[in-house]
Every structure is written in structure tokens, then in C-alpha cells.
Motif scaffolding. Structure first.
Motif, mmCIF file in Angstrom:
data_model
loop_
_atom_site.group_PDB
_atom_site.id
_atom_site.type_symbol
_atom_site.label_atom_id
_atom_site.label_comp_id
_atom_site.label_asym_id
_atom_site.label_seq_id
_atom_site.Cartn_x
_atom_site.Cartn_y
_atom_site.Cartn_z
ATOM 1 N N ASP A 198 0.838 -1.195 0.000
ATOM 2 C CA ASP A 198 0.000 0.000 0.000
ATOM 3 C C ASP A 198 0.878 1.252 0.000
ATOM 4 O O ASP A 198 1.928 1.278 0.651
ATOM 5 N N LYS A 199 0.454 2.269 -0.743
ATOM 6 C CA LYS A 199 1.168 3.541 -0.785
ATOM 7 C C LYS A 199 0.163 4.667 -0.656
ATOM 8 O O LYS A 199 -1.034 4.491 -0.931
ATOM 9 N N SER A 200 0.636 5.830 -0.258
ATOM 10 C CA SER A 200 -0.245 6.983 -0.075
ATOM 11 C C SER A 200 0.387 8.212 -0.700
ATOM 12 O O SER A 200 1.558 8.210 -1.074
ATOM 13 N N TRP A 201 -0.403 9.282 -0.785
ATOM 14 C CA TRP A 201 0.053 10.525 -1.413
ATOM 15 C C TRP A 201 0.607 11.480 -0.364
ATOM 16 O O TRP A 201 -0.026 11.706 0.674
ATOM 17 N N GLY A 202 1.763 12.040 -0.654
ATOM 18 C CA GLY A 202 2.294 13.104 0.175
ATOM 19 C C GLY A 202 1.534 14.392 -0.084
ATOM 20 O O GLY A 202 0.889 14.556 -1.132
ATOM 21 N N GLY A 203 1.621 15.338 0.865
ATOM 22 C CA GLY A 203 0.877 16.584 0.718
ATOM 23 C C GLY A 203 1.279 17.378 -0.505
ATOM 24 O O GLY A 203 0.422 17.954 -1.196
ATOM 25 N N ASP A 204 2.588 17.422 -0.838
ATOM 26 C CA ASP A 204 3.037 18.194 -1.995
ATOM 27 C C ASP A 204 2.556 17.560 -3.294
ATOM 28 O O ASP A 204 2.169 18.259 -4.235
ATOM 29 N N ALA A 205 2.551 16.238 -3.350
ATOM 30 C CA ALA A 205 2.069 15.549 -4.548
ATOM 31 C C ALA A 205 0.571 15.767 -4.731
ATOM 32 O O ALA A 205 0.097 16.014 -5.852
ATOM 33 N N MET A 206 -0.186 15.686 -3.637
ATOM 34 C CA MET A 206 -1.627 15.899 -3.739
ATOM 35 C C MET A 206 -1.941 17.320 -4.180
ATOM 36 O O MET A 206 -2.864 17.559 -4.958
ATOM 37 N N GLN A 207 -1.158 18.294 -3.699
ATOM 38 C CA GLN A 207 -1.358 19.679 -4.127
ATOM 39 C C GLN A 207 -1.159 19.801 -5.638
ATOM 40 O O GLN A 207 -1.903 20.507 -6.314
ATOM 41 N N ALA A 208 -0.153 19.106 -6.151
ATOM 42 C CA ALA A 208 0.101 19.135 -7.590
ATOM 43 C C ALA A 208 -1.038 18.484 -8.366
ATOM 44 O O ALA A 208 -1.450 18.980 -9.422
ATOM 45 N N LEU A 209 -1.551 17.374 -7.850
ATOM 46 C CA LEU A 209 -2.677 16.703 -8.500
ATOM 47 C C LEU A 209 -3.897 17.617 -8.566
ATOM 48 O O LEU A 209 -4.603 17.682 -9.584
ATOM 49 N N LEU A 210 -4.151 18.344 -7.487
ATOM 50 C CA LEU A 210 -5.309 19.229 -7.437
ATOM 51 C C LEU A 210 -5.141 20.456 -8.326
ATOM 52 O O LEU A 210 -6.123 21.020 -8.808
ATOM 53 N N ALA A 211 -3.897 20.851 -8.575
ATOM 54 C CA ALA A 211 -3.649 22.056 -9.378
ATOM 55 C C ALA A 211 -3.666 21.772 -10.876
ATOM 56 O O ALA A 211 -3.887 22.681 -11.677
ATOM 57 N N TYR A 212 -3.457 20.537 -11.253
ATOM 58 C CA TYR A 212 -3.304 20.179 -12.668
ATOM 59 C C TYR A 212 -4.640 20.285 -13.407
ATOM 60 O O TYR A 212 -5.710 20.060 -12.842
ATOM 61 N N ALA A 213 -4.602 20.620 -14.696
ATOM 62 C CA ALA A 213 -5.826 20.849 -15.479
ATOM 63 C C ALA A 213 -6.458 19.560 -15.996
ATOM 64 O O ALA A 213 -7.613 19.561 -16.405
ATOM 65 N N TRP A 214 -5.737 18.448 -16.039
ATOM 66 C CA TRP A 214 -6.239 17.137 -16.469
ATOM 67 C C TRP A 214 -6.934 17.160 -17.830
ATOM 68 O O TRP A 214 -8.145 16.888 -17.921
ATOM 69 N N VAL A 236 5.299 6.517 0.538
ATOM 70 C CA VAL A 236 4.661 7.808 0.297
ATOM 71 C C VAL A 236 5.107 8.359 -1.054
ATOM 72 O O VAL A 236 6.305 8.439 -1.338
ATOM 73 N N ILE A 237 4.145 8.731 -1.877
ATOM 74 C CA ILE A 237 4.435 9.305 -3.186
ATOM 75 C C ILE A 237 4.548 10.817 -3.030
ATOM 76 O O ILE A 237 3.563 11.492 -2.703
ATOM 77 N N GLY A 238 5.742 11.359 -3.249
ATOM 78 C CA GLY A 238 5.964 12.791 -3.132
ATOM 79 C C GLY A 238 5.989 13.475 -4.485
ATOM 80 O O GLY A 238 5.792 12.837 -5.530
ATOM 81 N N SER A 239 6.255 14.768 -4.485
ATOM 82 C CA SER A 239 6.266 15.525 -5.734
ATOM 83 C C SER A 239 7.388 15.071 -6.663
ATOM 84 O O SER A 239 7.245 15.126 -7.882
ATOM 85 N N ALA A 240 8.520 14.615 -6.103
ATOM 86 C CA ALA A 240 9.632 14.156 -6.942
ATOM 87 C C ALA A 240 9.230 12.917 -7.733
ATOM 88 O O ALA A 240 9.509 12.801 -8.932
ATOM 89 N N GLU A 241 8.565 11.981 -7.058
ATOM 90 C CA GLU A 241 8.111 10.763 -7.748
ATOM 91 C C GLU A 241 7.021 11.089 -8.762
ATOM 92 O O GLU A 241 6.974 10.508 -9.850
ATOM 93 N N LEU A 242 6.155 12.032 -8.395
ATOM 94 C CA LEU A 242 5.096 12.433 -9.318
ATOM 95 C C LEU A 242 5.676 13.087 -10.563
ATOM 96 O O LEU A 242 5.239 12.836 -11.691
#
Length: 325
Positions: A198-214, A236-242
Motif C-alpha cells: 500500500d502507498k499513499s500521497w504526500g501533501g506536496d504531490a496531492m497539491q500538484a494533483l489538485l492544481a493540474y488541469a487534467w 509515500v508518493i511525493g512531488s519528486a516521484e510524481l
């Protein structure tokens, strides 16, 4: 269809209402918004749920086979027809025939489908007695059919037949915090599929996901989640991995996804947000006017073609859906 946003809740409510009304439905939405999933929700919430749901990609059927694919053929109808074969209309009897990318049907195919929709009557290729099918037709397209009609690429009478009930699926950028719920859901699915931890999203990665236009919507999000999971060694998946999984996030990771009038958004960020929103809306409308032709769009907007191409790339706008088939 996951999500708690007002946009997706309104769409789900419409799907439930349409399930109880046994007529044609036209579903429009950008690529990756879940049009087939919506069609399945209508089917399985209706009284037809015990009968087949038959999906077909209209763009994959050549002109020479359209009648055979839809209506089947009798024995001896052509050289290799050693036995009678039912068509998609027969397979969907009592159930639902889902016509995806219906805008890609050729002129001949549109006439063939229109004849059937007029009275639900058809004849298999090679003759034989006329038959009746009670299959419900749900059609979907990522190109606005009204615009296709106006451009002369789709029959108006067929549009009227398909458009008894209408549903527009909202793009992911209009669904706010649904991105977080979907990202969490997909990361669980990936772990189960790969039999991994199991893995989860780091706060910085989630912020990037929410900001993206998709631009590719839910389907794009699902693919990004898979790649991010594969690029992450830890839990934990961070912004670097994203960023390793999807380079496009380099421009969005630092930009919060807020409405312009929210008080916690500073002037500079609000201005940047407004510019990006204007650019994307302007470019989308421009490509609709130019039918996906970048050179024509450049002339209409008074912009250099190269610069316009960079802007389209920046906002992830694919010109293919705007082009005539």
C-alpha cells in the motif's frame, strides 16, 4: 462513478432519472470523462439490467461492414457466409447498444443507423423477413454533435433521433476535490492489481494533483497514478516521484487550485490563475472555430502558428477531437 462534487452528483442524478425512461440517450463529454461508465450506470439501473450491454466503437467499423456488423447476415449472403450470423442489434435485444464515438460514423453509416431508429426495423444482409429489435440505443461522443451538424459533418435528423435525452459529463477540472478521492481510489486499485504494498500521497504531490488541469480527465489520472506508484520505492508518493512519472506537473505543483475570488489566494496567484483559465477557454473555442486546424486558428487569432502550438501544448489541448472525420 466516484466523487462528491456538485457537478458529478448532478450527473449521477440525471443518470438515475434516465434509467427509468426507456428512450435514446446522447452522452457528450471530453475524452476520459467516463462516457461508457455512465452508459453502463443507465443500463444496470434500468429494467434492462438482466439483458446484454453491448458496446461498440463506431470509429472501428468500416463502411463496407456497417450493415453486416449492426444487422448480421443470412446464410449465403456473400461468399464466406456459410451460416447465418446475428448482428450487434440482435446481441443487444432486450438490452442496450452503446455506440461510442458516434460522430465518427460515415455518411453511409449514419443513413443505415437512421433507418433503424425510425421504426426499430431491420433486415439482415442477404435478405429475409424484416425483424424488430427493442434494443435501447445510448450514443456517446467527445465532439459536440450540434457543432458537427452545423459544420455539415453529421446528419441533423440523426442527431434529433439520438438526442431524446442528453447528458454532459463534467471534465475533471470542474470537479474540484474529486481528484483527491479518485487518486486515493486508484492507488488502492494499482496496489491490488500489482500485488504490491500500500502507498499513499504526500501533501506536496496531492497539491500538484489538485492544481493540474487534467486534459485527459479521469483516464489520464488513472495512468498517472499507475506511473507514480511504479516510480516510488517507499510508502509515500511525493512531488519528486510524481514529476518522474509525469513531467507536466513541473508547471502546476506550485499553483494552488482555488477560485479567483477566494480570500486566501494572493493577487499574483489569482492573476496567474485567471490568465491560465482565460487562455484555456480561449484556445478551446478557437480550435472549435478552426475545426482543429492550427494554421487556420493562428490566422483567426493573429498569432504565430509556432506560438499557438506551444500554448496548446502548455494547456494539454489535443486538436484531434476538433477535426472533421
Amino acid at each position: 462513478m466516484l466523487g462528491q462534487s456538485q457537478a458529478i452528483q448532478a450527473a449521477r442524478a440525471q443518470l438515475q432519472r434516465y434509467a427509468g425512461c426507456d428512450v435514446q440517450v446522447l452522452i457528450e463529454g471530453e475524452t476520459g470523462t467516463g462516457k461508457e461508465l455512465a452508459a453502463r450506470e443507465i443500463h444496470y439501473a434500468s429494467t434492462r439490467r438482466e439483458h446484454p450491454f453491448v458496446p461498440v466503437n463506431c470509429g472501428a467499423i468500416p463502411d463496407s461492414l456497417i450493415e453486416n456488423e449492426l444487422f448480421g447476415h443470412g446464410r449465403g449472403a456473400f461468399t464466406d457466409a456459410r451460416s447465418a450470423q446475428p448482428g450487434l442489434i440482435d446481441h443487444a435485444r432486450g438490452g442496450t447498444l452503446f455506440l461510442d464515438e458516434v460522430d465518427s460514423l460515415s455518411d453511409k453509416a449514419q443513413v443505415t443507423l437512421l433507418r433503424f431508429l425510425q421504426d426499430n426495423e431491420y433486415r439482415p444482409v442477404g435478405g429475409g423477413a424484416a425483424r424488430i429489435s427493442d434494443a435501447r440505443i445510448i450514443a456517446a461522443t467527445n465532439a459536440g454533435l450540434e457543432q458537427q451538424v452545423a459544420c455539415g459533418r453529421f446528419r441533423r435528423d440523426l442527431h434529433y433521433r439520438l438526442n431524446a435525452l442528453y447528458l454532459r459529463l463534467p471534465p475533471l477540472r470542474e470537479r474540484g476535490e474529486d481528484v483527491a478521492e479518485l487518486a486515493a481510489h486508484f492507488i488502492q486499485l494499482v496496489a491490488a492489481r500489482l500485488h504490491g504494498p500500500d502507498k499513499s500521497w504526500g501533501g506536496d504531490a496531492m497539491q500538484a494533483l489538485l492544481a493540474y488541469a487534467w486534459p485527459g480527465n479521469v483516464r489520464e489520472l488513472e495512468n498517472v497514478v499507475l506511473r507514480a506508484y511504479m516510480c516510488t520505492d517507499g510508502s509515500v508518493i511525493g512531488s519528486a516521484e510524481l514529476l518522474a512519472a509525469e513531467p507536466a506537473f513541473v508547471d502546476t505543483a506550485s499553483m494552488p487550485r482555488h477560485r479567483v475570488n477566494e480570500p486566501d489566494l494572493g493577487f499574483s496567484a489569482a492573476k496567474l490563475h485567471a490568465i491560465r483559465t482565460f487562455e484555456r477557454d480561449y484556445l478551446t473555442h478557437l480550435m472549435q472555430q478552426a475545426c482543429g486546424n492550427i494554421s487556420a486558428a493562428a490566422r483567426l487569432s493573429g498569432t504565430e502558428r509556432r506560438q499557438l502550438g506551444k500554448l496548446l501544448l502548455k494547456h494539454g489541448i489535443d486538436t484531434k477531437p476538433f477535426r472533421p472525420h
